[in-house]
Design a protein around this motif. Structure first.
Motif, PDB file in Angstrom:
ATOM      1  N   THR A 198      -8.442   6.259  -3.946  1.00  0.00           N
ATOM      2  CA  THR A 198      -9.449   5.786  -4.903  1.00  0.00           C
ATOM      3  C   THR A 198      -8.783   5.364  -6.209  1.00  0.00           C
ATOM      4  O   THR A 198      -9.174   4.370  -6.812  1.00  0.00           O
ATOM      5  CB  THR A 198     -10.494   6.880  -5.233  1.00  0.00           C
ATOM      6  OG1 THR A 198      -9.893   8.143  -5.025  1.00  0.00           O
ATOM      7  CG2 THR A 198     -11.722   6.749  -4.391  1.00  0.00           C
ATOM      8  N   ARG A 199      -7.777   6.126  -6.635  1.00  0.00           N
ATOM      9  CA  ARG A 199      -7.064   5.788  -7.872  1.00  0.00           C
ATOM     10  C   ARG A 199      -6.410   4.407  -7.748  1.00  0.00           C
ATOM     11  O   ARG A 199      -6.523   3.577  -8.653  1.00  0.00           O
ATOM     12  CB  ARG A 199      -6.006   6.873  -8.155  1.00  0.00           C
ATOM     13  CG  ARG A 199      -5.057   6.565  -9.293  1.00  0.00           C
ATOM     14  CD  ARG A 199      -5.761   6.563 -10.627  1.00  0.00           C
ATOM     15  NE  ARG A 199      -4.847   6.325 -11.737  1.00  0.00           N
ATOM     16  CZ  ARG A 199      -5.203   5.764 -12.879  1.00  0.00           C
ATOM     17  NH1 ARG A 199      -6.453   5.376 -13.074  1.00  0.00           N
ATOM     18  NH2 ARG A 199      -4.324   5.597 -13.849  1.00  0.00           N
ATOM     19  N   ILE A 200      -5.722   4.177  -6.647  1.00  0.00           N
ATOM     20  CA  ILE A 200      -5.045   2.894  -6.445  1.00  0.00           C
ATOM     21  C   ILE A 200      -6.063   1.751  -6.374  1.00  0.00           C
ATOM     22  O   ILE A 200      -5.893   0.705  -7.013  1.00  0.00           O
ATOM     23  CB  ILE A 200      -4.215   2.928  -5.131  1.00  0.00           C
ATOM     24  CG1 ILE A 200      -3.095   3.972  -5.234  1.00  0.00           C
ATOM     25  CG2 ILE A 200      -3.644   1.564  -4.804  1.00  0.00           C
ATOM     26  CD1 ILE A 200      -2.046   3.667  -6.260  1.00  0.00           C
ATOM     27  N   LYS A 243      -2.120  -3.994   2.944  1.00  0.00           N
ATOM     28  CA  LYS A 243      -1.330  -4.274   4.156  1.00  0.00           C
ATOM     29  C   LYS A 243      -0.237  -5.302   3.908  1.00  0.00           C
ATOM     30  O   LYS A 243       0.626  -5.504   4.765  1.00  0.00           O
ATOM     31  CB  LYS A 243      -2.264  -4.781   5.260  1.00  0.00           C
ATOM     32  CG  LYS A 243      -3.089  -3.671   5.896  1.00  0.00           C
ATOM     33  CD  LYS A 243      -3.807  -4.213   7.127  1.00  0.00           C
ATOM     34  CE  LYS A 243      -5.069  -3.408   7.394  1.00  0.00           C
ATOM     35  NZ  LYS A 243      -6.247  -4.267   7.606  1.00  0.00           N
ATOM     36  N   SER A 244      -0.279  -5.983   2.755  1.00  0.00           N
ATOM     37  CA  SER A 244       0.668  -7.086   2.518  1.00  0.00           C
ATOM     38  C   SER A 244       2.058  -6.568   2.185  1.00  0.00           C
ATOM     39  O   SER A 244       2.241  -5.416   1.794  1.00  0.00           O
ATOM     40  CB  SER A 244       0.198  -7.946   1.356  1.00  0.00           C
ATOM     41  OG  SER A 244      -1.108  -8.359   1.558  1.00  0.00           O
ATOM     42  N   TYR A 245       3.015  -7.481   2.313  1.00  0.00           N
ATOM     43  CA  TYR A 245       4.396  -7.205   1.916  1.00  0.00           C
ATOM     44  C   TYR A 245       4.736  -8.073   0.696  1.00  0.00           C
ATOM     45  O   TYR A 245       4.123  -9.124   0.507  1.00  0.00           O
ATOM     46  CB  TYR A 245       5.343  -7.499   3.081  1.00  0.00           C
ATOM     47  CG  TYR A 245       5.279  -6.416   4.125  1.00  0.00           C
ATOM     48  CD1 TYR A 245       6.197  -5.376   4.115  1.00  0.00           C
ATOM     49  CD2 TYR A 245       4.269  -6.420   5.085  1.00  0.00           C
ATOM     50  CE1 TYR A 245       6.116  -4.358   5.051  1.00  0.00           C
ATOM     51  CE2 TYR A 245       4.185  -5.400   6.020  1.00  0.00           C
ATOM     52  CZ  TYR A 245       5.109  -4.371   6.006  1.00  0.00           C
ATOM     53  OH  TYR A 245       5.031  -3.360   6.904  1.00  0.00           O
ATOM     54  N   VAL A 289       3.010  -4.075  -9.848  1.00  0.00           N
ATOM     55  CA  VAL A 289       3.957  -3.182 -10.527  1.00  0.00           C
ATOM     56  C   VAL A 289       3.269  -2.483 -11.707  1.00  0.00           C
ATOM     57  O   VAL A 289       3.486  -1.300 -11.952  1.00  0.00           O
ATOM     58  CB  VAL A 289       5.214  -3.963 -10.984  1.00  0.00           C
ATOM     59  CG1 VAL A 289       6.112  -3.085 -11.832  1.00  0.00           C
ATOM     60  CG2 VAL A 289       5.986  -4.480  -9.778  1.00  0.00           C
ATOM     61  N   ILE A 290       2.416  -3.224 -12.431  1.00  0.00           N
ATOM     62  CA  ILE A 290       1.672  -2.624 -13.548  1.00  0.00           C
ATOM     63  C   ILE A 290       0.760  -1.504 -13.023  1.00  0.00           C
ATOM     64  O   ILE A 290       0.716  -0.405 -13.581  1.00  0.00           O
ATOM     65  CB  ILE A 290       0.861  -3.711 -14.306  1.00  0.00           C
ATOM     66  CG1 ILE A 290       1.816  -4.643 -15.058  1.00  0.00           C
ATOM     67  CG2 ILE A 290      -0.133  -3.066 -15.278  1.00  0.00           C
ATOM     68  CD1 ILE A 290       1.161  -5.877 -15.640  1.00  0.00           C
ATOM     69  N   CYS A 291       0.059  -1.774 -11.914  1.00  0.00           N
ATOM     70  CA  CYS A 291      -0.794  -0.736 -11.304  1.00  0.00           C
ATOM     71  C   CYS A 291       0.036   0.486 -10.928  1.00  0.00           C
ATOM     72  O   CYS A 291      -0.369   1.631 -11.142  1.00  0.00           O
ATOM     73  CB  CYS A 291      -1.465  -1.263 -10.032  1.00  0.00           C
ATOM     74  SG  CYS A 291      -2.688  -2.522 -10.346  1.00  0.00           S
ATOM     75  N   GLY A 300       0.818  -1.210   0.000  1.00  0.00           N
ATOM     76  CA  GLY A 300       0.000   0.000   0.000  1.00  0.00           C
ATOM     77  C   GLY A 300       0.854   1.262   0.000  1.00  0.00           C
ATOM     78  O   GLY A 300       0.620   2.189  -0.781  1.00  0.00           O
ATOM     79  N   THR A 301       1.862   1.285   0.873  1.00  0.00           N
ATOM     80  CA  THR A 301       2.739   2.454   0.961  1.00  0.00           C
ATOM     81  C   THR A 301       3.462   2.681  -0.362  1.00  0.00           C
ATOM     82  O   THR A 301       3.595   3.815  -0.833  1.00  0.00           O
ATOM     83  CB  THR A 301       3.769   2.247   2.095  1.00  0.00           C
ATOM     84  OG1 THR A 301       3.063   1.866   3.267  1.00  0.00           O
ATOM     85  CG2 THR A 301       4.563   3.507   2.361  1.00  0.00           C
ATOM     86  N   GLN A 302       3.899   1.571  -0.984  1.00  0.00           N
ATOM     87  CA  GLN A 302       4.626   1.704  -2.258  1.00  0.00           C
ATOM     88  C   GLN A 302       3.703   2.185  -3.371  1.00  0.00           C
ATOM     89  O   GLN A 302       4.099   2.980  -4.221  1.00  0.00           O
ATOM     90  CB  GLN A 302       5.272   0.366  -2.639  1.00  0.00           C
ATOM     91  CG  GLN A 302       6.324  -0.069  -1.628  1.00  0.00           C
ATOM     92  CD  GLN A 302       7.156  -1.250  -2.104  1.00  0.00           C
ATOM     93  OE1 GLN A 302       7.834  -1.193  -3.118  1.00  0.00           O
ATOM     94  NE2 GLN A 302       7.118  -2.345  -1.355  1.00  0.00           N
ATOM     95  N   LEU A 303       2.454   1.704  -3.346  1.00  0.00           N
ATOM     96  CA  LEU A 303       1.500   2.148  -4.365  1.00  0.00           C
ATOM     97  C   LEU A 303       1.181   3.627  -4.186  1.00  0.00           C
ATOM     98  O   LEU A 303       1.076   4.379  -5.163  1.00  0.00           O
ATOM     99  CB  LEU A 303       0.223   1.306  -4.278  1.00  0.00           C
ATOM    100  CG  LEU A 303       0.281  -0.068  -4.943  1.00  0.00           C
ATOM    101  CD1 LEU A 303      -0.883  -0.935  -4.487  1.00  0.00           C
ATOM    102  CD2 LEU A 303       0.274   0.041  -6.464  1.00  0.00           C
TER     103      LEU A 303
END
Lengths: 274, 223
Positions: A125-127, A144-146, A159-161, A108-111
């Motif tokens: 909302t975009r993510i 929340k996942s790693y 990664v595509i997202c 989540g943080t990376q996105l």
């Protein structure tokens, strides 16, 4: 085909590592929303040519010997502030999703980092929109996942997202499915294509896989020994290849009904007359 | 036809959060002398687990039997696999992670010989011979894996597997990471090796066209 309104125009690009020139006068155009494949074997110069566009080549070992790269009207090779387009206008998807993500930061943080330039209230909302469209159901859990908790296919979808999140106009996908189990490759490519079509994003698809190039690209450039030997629509390349190297490359692809004798390896560094 | 390998009721389980998961359940098959047997299936169907079980890299569940060249092998005893591995060897998918980056080609290929107590000079001689067989030169002996392309690394992996002169070779997706042209080279090499050394091959793959080219019989696994 007229390239007056092309999104990206690469002209006579020659790149050298040390004293060795690895690409020779590479030229191609990508139109808005088009999927354009560069197909070639390892060492043909396809990745180097693509990575020159967002200036991701190792510095100072790689040198642009000549040429220009016009993206959205600007020469990226001369841009003072390449960060203004890298990521936000040109997204990248690499071969190894595990290496593209930080192992100690949650997904989540990376996105969210990918959409840091958007207004705060629109980011989540975009993510969520992209995650849902790429087939994730429980987006809260994904947040929340790693990375180590997910499969290679799931990570590549993340990664595509991430690449699409800031609404770029071009995605460079460098062998995006090569590190993924073969039976999942089609599913990942489908997601990449459908999302890009929907968001009207052009794709520069780097691959060594003739099947994938033919199934997903509008046009294909075949690269060999640092040169584009042939560039045409996917069906022309597949059904009536003009260059002897393209023919040799397609001949060595295993397909139904071929025998081992039909597969003639291309001798390393062989010369082909165009 | 001679059956060189017979497996009956092979089951392998893994423990996960949700309890015990069967990776393989009562799998039975045999391998004939000199044939290429392909194992196909989706990712997660257990293809590689079969390969690992055959050389004792994962534990067998009770109830399975294993026969090699007419001799019964006890798969529940660790030391029985040391006999197995003198006859059954394996080559792996990833040419980048399956070779120790800090060892030279000589050290990598000779390691199985040294581990079996063969003298250094004899091991070196055998290594040279096997490198020649897989299409590498003696000049490569003291180079490190990073100096080689993916296809050349797969040749090193094959040399390491073949140096013990096994009778059965298990190839676990050995061409999946390679360019099509290099894949063709490796398939031709396997074909040559099989005829020269009288090997029986188990060829794990996901590519139906490749299997059709190289194998006569196929085992299809379902998740």
């Amino acid at each position: 085909m007229s390239f007056e309104n092309s999104l990206l125009s690469v002209r006579n690009l020659s790149i050298a590592f040390g004293g060795t020139q690895v690409t020779h006068n590479v030229s191609f155009d990508i139109m808005n929303g088009e999927i354009f494949a560069i197909m070639g074997e390892s060492g043909s110069g396809k990745t180097v040519s693509a990575m020159a566009i967002p200036r991701l080549l190792p510095c100072p070992s790689a040198k642009i010997a000549s040429g220009e790269i016009i993206f959205e009207g600007k020469n990226t090779l001369e841009l003072k502030d390449i960060e203004s387009i890298r990521g936000s206008r040109i997204g990248c998807v690499f071969q190894e999703p595990m290496q593209a993500l930080n192992p100690v930061v949650s997904i989540g943080t990376q996105l969210l980092e990918a959409v840091r330039f958007m207004p705060k209230e629109k980011r989540e909302t975009r993510i969520e929109e992209l995650l849902t469209k790429s087939g994730f159901k429980d987006t809260k859990r994904i947040f929340k996942s790693y990375p180590h908790e997910m499969s290679g296919g799931m990570l590549q979808r993340i990664v595509i997202c991430m690449a699409l999140a800031p609404r770029p106009s071009l995605i460079i996908a460098d062998e995006p499915t090569t590190a993924i189990d073969a039976n999942l490759q089609i599913a990942i490519m489908d997601i990449l294509r459908n999302l890009c079509l929907e968001e009207k994003v052009a794709v520069l698809f780097i691959t060594h896989n003739a099947h994938l190039a033919a199934s997903y690209a509008n046009r294909i450039a075949v690269m060999y020994k640092g040169k584009i030997v042939e560039c045409n629509t996917a069906s022309e390349i597949l059904n009536s290849p003009k260059h002897p190297y393209t023919r040799a490359l397609l001949d060595v692809v295993p397909t139904k009904g071929k025998t081992l004798a039909d597969l003639k390896p291309i001798p390393f560094g062989a010369e082909f007359d165009g | 036809m001679d059956k060189v390998l017979v497996v009956k009721n092979l089951s392998v389980t893994f423990r996960s959060k949700g309890g015990i998961v069967y990776a393989l359940k009562d799998v039975s098959f045999h391998l004939e002398k000199g044939e290429v047997l392909a194992i196909a299936g989706e990712s997660g169907s257990g293809k590689s687990t079969i390969a690992n079980a055959l050389v004792g890299l994962v534990p067998w569940e009770k109830g399975g039997t294993y026969e090699l060249f007419g001799e019964s092998i006890n798969p529940y005893q660790k030391k029985s696999f040391s006999i197995v591995r003198s006859k059954v060897q394996m080559a792996f998918q990833d040419p980048y992670s399956s070779l120790n980056p800090r060892c030279t080609v000589l050290e990598i290929v000779a390691a199985p010989l040294i581990a079996r107590g063969i003298s250094k000079s004899e091991a070196t001689a055998k290594t040279k011979k096997i490198l020649d067989l897989v299409g590498l030169s003696n000049a490569d002996l003291n180079k490190f894996p990073h100096a080689f392309s993916g296809g050349q690394r797969q040749r090193i992996g094959l040399a390491r597997a073949l140096v013990l002169e096994p009778k059965i070779l298990i190839c676990d997706e050995i061409t999946s990471a390679l360019d099509v042209s290099v894949q063709a080279q490796i398939l031709h090499l396997l074909d040559d090796l099989q005829r020269e050394l009288g090997l029986s091959l188990i060829f794990i793959s996901h590519d139906i066209a490749v299997m059709e080219i190289i194998a006569k019989r196929v085992i299809l696994l379902q998740t």
